[in-house]
Scaffold this active site. Structure first.
Site, mmCIF file in Angstrom:
data_model
loop_
_atom_site.group_PDB
_atom_site.id
_atom_site.type_symbol
_atom_site.label_atom_id
_atom_site.label_comp_id
_atom_site.label_asym_id
_atom_site.label_seq_id
_atom_site.Cartn_x
_atom_site.Cartn_y
_atom_site.Cartn_z
ATOM 1 N NE ARG A 1 14.902 6.675 10.369
ATOM 2 C CZ ARG A 1 15.596 5.558 10.463
ATOM 3 N NH1 ARG A 1 16.376 5.169 9.470
ATOM 4 N NH2 ARG A 1 15.516 4.786 11.545
ATOM 5 N NE ARG B 1 18.471 7.740 22.864
ATOM 6 C CZ ARG B 1 18.158 6.725 22.055
ATOM 7 N NH1 ARG B 1 17.947 5.516 22.584
ATOM 8 N NH2 ARG B 1 18.035 6.894 20.774
ATOM 9 C CD GLU C 1 14.335 -0.971 12.481
ATOM 10 O OE1 GLU C 1 14.403 -1.512 13.589
ATOM 11 O OE2 GLU C 1 13.991 0.206 12.315
ATOM 12 C CB ALA D 1 2.299 2.138 14.922
ATOM 13 C CD GLU E 1 -3.094 -0.787 0.256
ATOM 14 O OE1 GLU E 1 -3.231 0.383 -0.177
ATOM 15 O OE2 GLU E 1 -3.846 -1.729 -0.075
ATOM 16 N NE ARG F 1 6.752 2.301 9.898
ATOM 17 C CZ ARG F 1 7.225 3.489 10.287
ATOM 18 N NH1 ARG F 1 6.916 4.574 9.618
ATOM 19 N NH2 ARG F 1 8.001 3.587 11.339
ATOM 20 C CG HIS G 1 5.443 8.409 17.389
ATOM 21 N ND1 HIS G 1 6.594 8.122 18.097
ATOM 22 C CD2 HIS G 1 5.700 9.559 16.711
ATOM 23 C CE1 HIS G 1 7.505 9.054 17.862
ATOM 24 N NE2 HIS G 1 6.981 9.932 17.034
ATOM 25 C CE LYS H 1 7.921 -2.919 20.651
ATOM 26 N NZ LYS H 1 8.536 -1.569 20.641
ATOM 27 C CG HIS I 1 10.418 -4.109 14.039
ATOM 28 N ND1 HIS I 1 10.778 -3.226 15.048
ATOM 29 C CD2 HIS I 1 9.141 -3.782 13.709
ATOM 30 C CE1 HIS I 1 9.765 -2.413 15.305
ATOM 31 N NE2 HIS I 1 8.762 -2.739 14.510
#
Length: 265
Positions: free
Chosen positions: A72, A85, A168, A180, A67, A106, A184, A141, A149
């Site tokens: 990125r 981090r 990924e 999702a 679809e 994605r 977010h 989850k 993933h």
């Protein structure tokens, strides 16, 4: 492959100021551009493979399981923030070893069966190596998040030779992606401290989205006939590859307790 080098070579003056020469800044800029270029090319390789599969499905099967596709490459600022981090050494070799979501793509599919079918078609290509899979569709989850993933390694051929680049890839249905995206936005609004009652509502919404997915897929099979396209979850299939750390894409749900375990394959 670029020679591993520190991100910054600097000297400290007596006043405590850190100085970097113009030549060192230019060298750092060029090294960073070469480093990011590898991931941009890796992403293009995966995008090309997906485009070929989409066009072949339309021509041969008169059906498009894809679809929407979005991709990125992390910005330098985002990459530096993640390095700090995670406490990773600031040289390119360490970043290459420890961060596998610099390039991300994605794929939003029509149905769950399409998710697994596309994963199979993409991951079994001769030049694609599966490093790791997290199947949050088979085992969602704790908050209801669903997605498949995968870290896929693809070859990129430069003038200096071949390099292998991790990308990924996230596979979702339309309903999973809708949920999702809203989840977010809610976490961003509440700075990750979402009220418990809202968390419960989100989980209920995830179950409703899953029911809608199943209902629409049943209708789709009735229209097209038979049970074509049904594929078992990744969790119960054998995939030969080498395990490697996997990261969550920028707008995936933040990790929380009770999340599905990582399934190295």
């Amino acid at each position: 492959m670029a020679t591993p080098a520190p991100l910054v070579t600097a000297t400290a003056s007596d006043e405590g100021e850190i100085t970097v020469s113009p030549s060192e800044l230019r060298e750092l800029r060029d090294e960073l551009q070469r480093f990011m270029m590898e991931y941009r090319f890796g992403l293009q390789e995966v995008e090309t493979k997906i485009g070929i599969l989409r066009d072949e499905f339309l021509l041969t099967h008169d059906y498009n399981p894809i679809e929407h596709v979005s991709s990125r490459v992390k910005s330098p600022d985002s990459l530096v923030e993640k390095v700090q981090r995670k406490g990773i050494d600031g040289d390119f070799a360490s970043i290459r070893r420890n961060i596998t979501d610099i390039a991300g793509i994605r794929i939003t599919c029509s149905f769950t069966a399409d998710v697994y079918r596309l994963f199979d078609l993409l991951s079994t290509q001769d030049d694609v190596r599966v490093l790791q899979v997290k199947d949050y569709i088979a085992t969602p989850k704790s908050n209801g998040y669903k997605s498949l993933h995968a870290i896929l390694e693809v070859p990129v051929f430069l003038s200096t030779g071949r390099i292998n680049v991790p990308v990924e890839v996230q596979f979702r249905t339309i309903a999973m992606d809708f949920w999702a995206s809203l989840e977010h936005k809610i976490y961003y609004k509440y700075a990750t401290r979402v009220p418990d009652e809202l968390l419960e509502s989100l989980k209920d919404a995830a179950e409703t989205a899953a029911e809608l997915d199943a209902r629409m897929e049943r209708l789709h099979r009735e229209i097209r006939g038979g049970s074509a396209g049904q594929t078992a979850p990744v969790a119960v299939r054998e995939i030969t590859a080498v395990a490697a750390p996997a990261e969550t894409a920028p707008d995936a749900a933040p990790p929380r307790s009770g999340d599905a375990q990582v399934r190295p394959v």
